[in-house]
Enzyme design. Structure first.
Site, PDB file in Angstrom:
ATOM      1  N   HIS A  29       0.869  -1.259  -0.014  1.00 16.30           N
ATOM      2  CA  HIS A  29       0.133   0.008   0.025  1.00 16.30           C
ATOM      3  C   HIS A  29       0.726   1.326   0.042  1.00 16.30           C
ATOM      4  CE1 HIS A  29      -2.439  -3.263   1.566  1.00 16.30           C
ATOM      5  NE2 HIS A  29      -3.545  -2.479   1.348  1.00 16.30           N
ATOM      6  N   HIS A 260      -3.903   3.164  -3.550  1.00 15.59           N
ATOM      7  CA  HIS A 260      -4.189   2.814  -2.263  1.00 15.59           C
ATOM      8  C   HIS A 260      -3.442   1.237  -1.757  1.00 15.59           C
ATOM      9  CE1 HIS A 260      -6.132   0.776   1.202  1.00 15.59           C
ATOM     10  NE2 HIS A 260      -6.231  -0.085   0.864  1.00 15.59           N
ATOM     11  N   GLU A 410     -17.898  -3.897  24.852  1.00 15.86           N
ATOM     12  CA  GLU A 410     -17.108  -5.109  24.938  1.00 15.86           C
ATOM     13  C   GLU A 410     -15.706  -4.854  23.891  1.00 15.86           C
ATOM     14  OE1 GLU A 410     -20.454  -4.991  24.104  1.00 15.86           O
ATOM     15  OE2 GLU A 410     -21.169  -5.801  26.114  1.00 15.86           O
ATOM     16  N   HIS A 472     -28.828 -14.715  25.040  1.00 18.60           N
ATOM     17  CA  HIS A 472     -27.763 -14.765  26.266  1.00 18.60           C
ATOM     18  C   HIS A 472     -26.839 -16.020  26.362  1.00 18.60           C
ATOM     19  CE1 HIS A 472     -29.133 -10.885  26.359  1.00 18.60           C
ATOM     20  NE2 HIS A 472     -28.701 -10.520  27.540  1.00 18.60           N
TER      21      HIS A 472
END
Ligand SMILES: Cc1ncc(C[n+]2csc(CCOP(=O)(O)OP(=O)(O)O)c2C)c(N)n1
Length: 664
Positions: A29, A260, A410, A472
């Site tokens: 890149h 890129h 999280e 859950h």
């Protein structure tokens, strides 16, 4: 101040090396290093505190290239500044097997690379953890010993990733004012102009999260320097949106996604050389430019020497403690004493309790014994039981605190924990529900790849959590986590095993750990005092058969108690069965073959029991083994009803063994 012409030639050295290395590798890149070369040159020649002779100097500024695809930027910088590891040969071997210049920066391969980056957003979130660790350690050891900044170079992609929101919100909340993000604001990503997919005003976004944010021309060295100076005196973390041109200098590909992620091609490289006024052949840097870069690399030598003197002037105890913590050596004696005393207490008064409560019981002793432990939870503190009594909260007002309320973040939490571990001096542990390892997985995977000691306390580890239902209830999570190399997944069966697993997690200096813990009570199965850590074997015979074993029952966590009951039922039918507790597959599989064979035994029938999917268990029970567990999602109901409904009971385990023996 560096004269403009000189700055330009120094920046062009980065551009040329990046173009040449990508050209040689035929992949890579070039766009980012060419575009961000001016920003990087200003940062590394005027601001960054580091010494190429000691890239691990504890009080160095951290530089995180969050946009890891632009790896040639950091390799060029390290090379030009005088790193011994990143030689010109290594630059020539960019992206080749065994080189110090892999496709994306790997902290365990290249000295001076602070963290492995590539998955966008991670580096930025790691940097937040590094800045937290700095702030905390500065509060403990004083600004004379710990006083450095964390700089990040982040791309559009980094800022589009969701994890960046969690990271910047946490950094803003904690007022991490020594964190400075340089945003490579080039308006281009792989698909083309950013306008195809994004219209966020990043300056406003960062401001809304409590940051100082500004915009500069990313090709104007004075403007960049002024913005960094301002950021250095901010009382908030800072983001500087540096407007750059991707592939700066490339005659037809600059400013376009074409620069890129692919080699520019010989013609374009030649054109760029002309445009930039760079007359040196490939991989050559003129001696005067080399000299200037080398000199820039020496800027902090004196600062490091003075810092070393301050460390040595500390009283012996503080100095020893600081150095111990930065080396990552845990206080083994204190850990052993804490573990022994916990096990004695449990032997004297056995306790039936949830393993998450057993973990809190362990933490009550471990946290005071091991001062580098920094706890936390993603807004489930009371459920994860990760905050033992008296543990102060780490906040903007009290950075010496040791418990972090990460908020409902999280992913940001797990990535920040990686950054804290990488910083050294702290051992992060934190918690959420096991099912939400899905929300942390990319960071857990990187912790495993990097070999970092981070400890995830993942509670509510099965249908045993009950009423919250299938969203859950983890089912496939243990198998998915066990699939990650260099990750220890612990699922202790009782309070004693929980203490032992905590000890193993703390001792694993180069391996992250998951502690999968129950919400519901489990009986204490280990009654006596074992001086040794039986969980270290990964699997061990908890109860022998009475007579020659016809059945081996293997189980983990809450299901070990069911296996113990099943053993009794089988005994009533005259069938001797043994019970093997399997708290950690990874440690068991790492044992010598003979040890594994002995633990697996030679009983005719093997049954595996775990309230989760079977995947992975065949390595223990064989493809012809019986498995009692889950093969669907769970359901919402009290735990005891669910175990019955899904057939995970002592009776069903015994039945499975009997059927296999042909006795039903
Ligand atoms: C999580 C993640 N998703 C996707 C990718 C693949 N990828 C690499 S760079 C990039 C985006 C490139 O745009 P930008 O971040 O603006 O970098 P620039 O083109 O300016 O170098 C993508 C999608 C990745 N590395 N990480």
């Amino acid at each position: 101040m560096i004269p403009r012409a000189q700055h330009d030639r120094m920046a062009n050295a980065i551009r040329a090396l990046a173009m040449d290395a990508v050209e040689q590798a035929k992949s890579g890149h070039p766009g980012l290093p060419m575009g961000a070369a001016d920003v990087a040159t200003v940062l590394f020649t005027r601001f960054l505190k580091f010494d190429p002779a000691d890239l691990a100097w504890p009080d160095r500024d951290r530089f995180v290239l969050s946009a890891g695809h632009g790896s040639m930027l950091i390799y060029a910088l390290l090379h030009l500044l005088g790193s011994e590891a990143v030689t010109l040969d290594e630059i020539r071997r960019f992206r080749q097997l065994g080189s110090k210049t892999p496709g994306h920066p790997e902290n365990f391969i290249t000295p001076g690379v602070e963290t492995t980056t590539g998955p966008l957003g991670q580096g930025l979130a790691n940097a937040v953890g590094m800045a937290i660790a700095e702030r905390h350690l500065a509060a403990l050891f004083g600004g004379g010993i710990v006083d450095h900044r964390t700089y990040v170079l982040a791309s559009d992609g980094d800022l589009m990733e969701g994890i960046s929101q969690e990271a910047i919100a946490l950094a803003g909340h904690l007022k991490l004012n020594k964190l400075i993000v340089l945003f490579d604001d080039n308006g281009i990503s792989i698909d083309g102009p950013l306008s195809l997919a994004d219209s966020v005003d990043q300056v406003k976004r960062f401001e809304a999260a409590g940051w100082a944010a500004s915009r500069v021309n990313g090709h104007d060295p004075q403007a960049i320097a002024r913005a960094i100076e301002q950021a250095q005196s901010s009382d908030r973390p800072s983001m500087i949106a540096c407007r750059t041109t991707i592939g700066y200098g490339a005659p037809t590909k600059a400013g376009s996604e074409k620069s890129h992620g692919a080699a520019l091609g010989a013609e374009e490289v030649a054109g760029a050389r002309q445009k930039l006024g760079w007359t040196s052949p490939a991989f050559e840097v003129p001696a005067d430019i080399r000299e200037l870069w080398r000199a820039a690399g020496q800027r902090s030598v004196e600062a490091r020497r003075a810092w070393r003197q301050r460390v040595e002037a500390l009283d012996a105890k503080t100095c020893g403690e600081f150095e111990r913590r930065m080396r990552g050596d845990i206080p083994n004696d204190k850990l052993a004493a804490a573990v022994a005393s916990l096990k004695e207490k449990l032997a004297a008064a056995p306790k039936d309790m949830a393993t998450r409560s057993a973990s809190e019981f362990a933490l009550d002793a471990l946290v005071p014994a091991i001062p580098e432990m920094i706890g936390g939870s993603a807004d489930l503190t009371g459920s994860n039981n990760t905050r033992p009594k008296g543990m102060a909260v780490l906040s903007a007002a009290d950075p010496a605190g040791r418990f972090i309320h990460y908020g409902v973040r999280e992913h940001g939490m797990a990535a920040a924990m990686n950054g804290m571990a990488l910083h050294r001096g702290v051992i992060p542990y934190s918690g959420t529900f096991l099912v939400f390892t899905d929300y942390c997985r990319p960071s857990i995977r990187l912790a495993a790849l990097m070999g970092e000691r981070v400890i995830h306390v993942m509670t509510h580890d099965s249908i045993g959590l009950g009423e919250d239902g299938p969203t859950h209830q983890p089912v496939e999570h243990l198998a998915a986590l066990r699939a990650i190399p260099n990750l220890n997944v612990f699922r202790p069966c009782d309070a004693v095993e929980t203490v032992e697993c905590w000890q193993l997690a703390l001792e694993a200096a180069k391996t992250p750990s998951i502690l999968a813990l129950t919400r519901q009570n489990v009986p204490q199965l280990r009654k006596g005092v074992d001086a040794t850590n039986r969980c270290a074997a990964g699997a061990y015979e908890l109860l022998p058969a009475e007579g020659e074993a016809q059945v081996s029952l293997f189980a983990s966590g809450s299901e070990v108690a069911l296996a113990v009951e099943a053993r009794k039922l089988l005994a009533e039918r005259g069938i001797p069965a043994r019970v093997v507790s399997v708290p950690c597959f990874e440690l068991f599989f790492a044992a010598p073959a003979a040890t594994r064979r002995a633990v697996i035994g030679d009983a005719k029938v093997r049954v595996g029991v775990e309230a989760a999917v079977r995947q992975g268990w065949d390595a223990i029970i064989g493809t012809d083994g019986e498995f009692v567990g889950m093969s669907s999602f769970g359901a919402s109901a009290p735990a005891k009803d669910l175990f019955k409904h899904f057939g995970i009971t002592a009776e069903k385990i015994a039945e499975a063994a009997l059927t296999k023996l042909g006795k039903r």
